[in-house]
Scaffold this active site. Sequence first.
Site, short mmCIF file in Angstrom:
data_model
loop_
_atom_site.label_atom_id
_atom_site.label_comp_id
_atom_site.label_asym_id
_atom_site.label_seq_id
_atom_site.Cartn_x
_atom_site.Cartn_y
_atom_site.Cartn_z
CB SER A 23 20.79 -2.41 -5.78
OG SER A 23 22.04 -2.88 -4.75
CE LYS B 181 15.54 -5.60 -1.14
NZ LYS B 181 15.54 -6.74 -2.13
CD GLU C 152 11.05 -10.35 3.10
OE1 GLU C 152 9.77 -10.44 3.34
OE2 GLU C 152 11.35 -9.94 2.06
#
Lengths: 272, 408
Positions: B382, B92, B114
């Site tokens: 991830s 991210k 968010e």
Amino acid sequence: MNRIDEAFARCASEKRAAFVAFIMAGDPDLTTTLVLIEALLEGGADVIELGVPFSDPIADGPVNQRSAVRALTSGTRLAGVLDLVARARRRWQVPIVLFSYFNPILAQGVGEFAARAAASGVDGVLCLDLPPEEAVPEFVDALAAEQLAPIFLLAPTSTKSRIRRVDELAQGFVYYVSRTGVTGDRAELAPELIRETKALRRRLHHPLAVGFGISTPDQVAAVGAVADGVVVGSALVRLIEEHGGAAAGPLATAVRELSEPLRQKKKGWFRR
Amino acid sequence: MADKAGPDKDGYFGEYGGQYVPETLMAPLAELTRAYDKARKRRAFQRELQTLLADYAGRPTPLYHAKRLSAELGGAQIYLKREDLLHTGAHKLNNALGQALLARGMGKARVIAETGAGQHGVATATAAALLGLECTVYMGEEDMRRQRPNVHRMRLLGAEVAAVDSGSRTLKDAINEALRDWVTHVRHTHYILGSVLGPEPYPRMVRDFHLVIGQEATRQLKRLTGRRWPDLAIACVGGGSNALGLFSAFSARPEVRLIGVEAGGTGTGLGQHAARFQGGRLGVLHGTRTYVLQDDEGQIATTHSVSAGLDYPAIGPELALLHDLGRVEYTTASDAEAVAAFHTLARGEGILPALESAHALAEAFRRAPNLAPDRLILVNLSGRGDKDLESVREYDLATATAAEAEEE
């Protein structure tokens, strides 16, 4: 001339702004909503905006969010809202505008929805999350085929070219969002609202209604002096939250008090 | 994928995408589109981002050959793209840094985000701290409970974590609330959306910031194996940011099979899973037209997954198109399979994966034994699993208790 145009023309001939009342269909249930519409009319509403409850209302503040939850909990869906409009239409000629998010309409099919809405006696449809870019051509054409008015929002962030676009596409009236933000009552109007509304009204060929956060007679008076319509929503929805099935009396009283300044304001009414 | 395949000028990937937002957000989206399209072509912007990704975030992340596990499974060789080793513990940050730089360039003093699993929230809080921006992160109460360590991390990084108690109190509701904040404070706030979702330009912008994942992986694979292309590339798909980051590198290579793994949850009924291609249909949610889990009358369904990051009823528009084109195959891993894969990687390789990534691993473990040992499977690992220790413990405890009850 459709019912929306007639209502704004009648108010204009009385040299006053129209009072547009918003409530959520199905809060607390659809049978009660019919009684509440009657109360809005008794109080003096010129146009009714009926909310279609949606699970994810991104443009609504807490009051309308809770109202949507109550409506959904009572089992209210788009089909039921249209049935309600049909029942109201058998009794009253007031213009009725649906205030919805796009997904329930898309789920029904845009063409199918437009046909059913028209058959029920709906006059216009405002889709909160459907700007002109996405409404053209499918949605706008589907409404046009059934002589339903597409109602669009304008906001303080709208550019001149967007204002022109909306004025070209809109029918009935244009809805100006009084400030950047979600629905819900606020203590004060945005300081630049009156000036912005005046300037915007000069640019438009359609009547201009102003909403989002208008909740007191003083605010109605101030906005009503410069606009063609004043929308009050959350302040009425709050009464339904408080009184539930017994909200008709308080609602009629509130609409009467809120719309009273419009009837007194004749002299000062701003001419285009 | 990448520039050529979309979106078109209106933000559509085939019939998916668009800008389904209230009027108030249309001008800010146009401003963002202009700013992004200018920035991405500017050498100075790219150079600053590359420097941060290398010196601050720790790129390139390693590509690791899971030898022991591959041998144990007795089939294809499994390679893990170690995004879990990126600063803050997940892919991210690639996007959060990119958008935070953009926000600063646009003169926005505040960013909002968010978060579901908390990884995007932590990444945004980190980027905001780095660049001196005010930061608020919206997070569902249910997710705050199950991802508690990340809530603490965000607060330590100086972000305000705003609890969202509406709806299912998960990712979907956090996005609702972030959009409401944005529409209210739009003039001085930039919304750092954390996946390839939402209105144009977000789906392509977030994808672009993650392209580095696949670009590195192909280079690294060449170095390690002499081959540039794996036989299979596998990623979990919530919104789809880590999947597109990996898959986009293979857009011109039809021989690479791309497999997206959705959250199978506890069952196939509406509300028990987050598998948009198993029951979802065309809808509009959070500004984009895509596959959406919903009831017959267009109300958005609640979803379930043991992993907060996959617990979402819609999917990125580009991934919806890739589904229809048959370019990406979609499958699901259930809660049980994901937790099992979590344990397998922990004991087999000494790596605790995020529960989201464990869904991709579950699929890799399923497929590897049926493939020849010279085949290559590339999995996007991830994120790391530190945030999930409590969820896994709770899950195992509940399973053990249920099994005991069965025996009695």
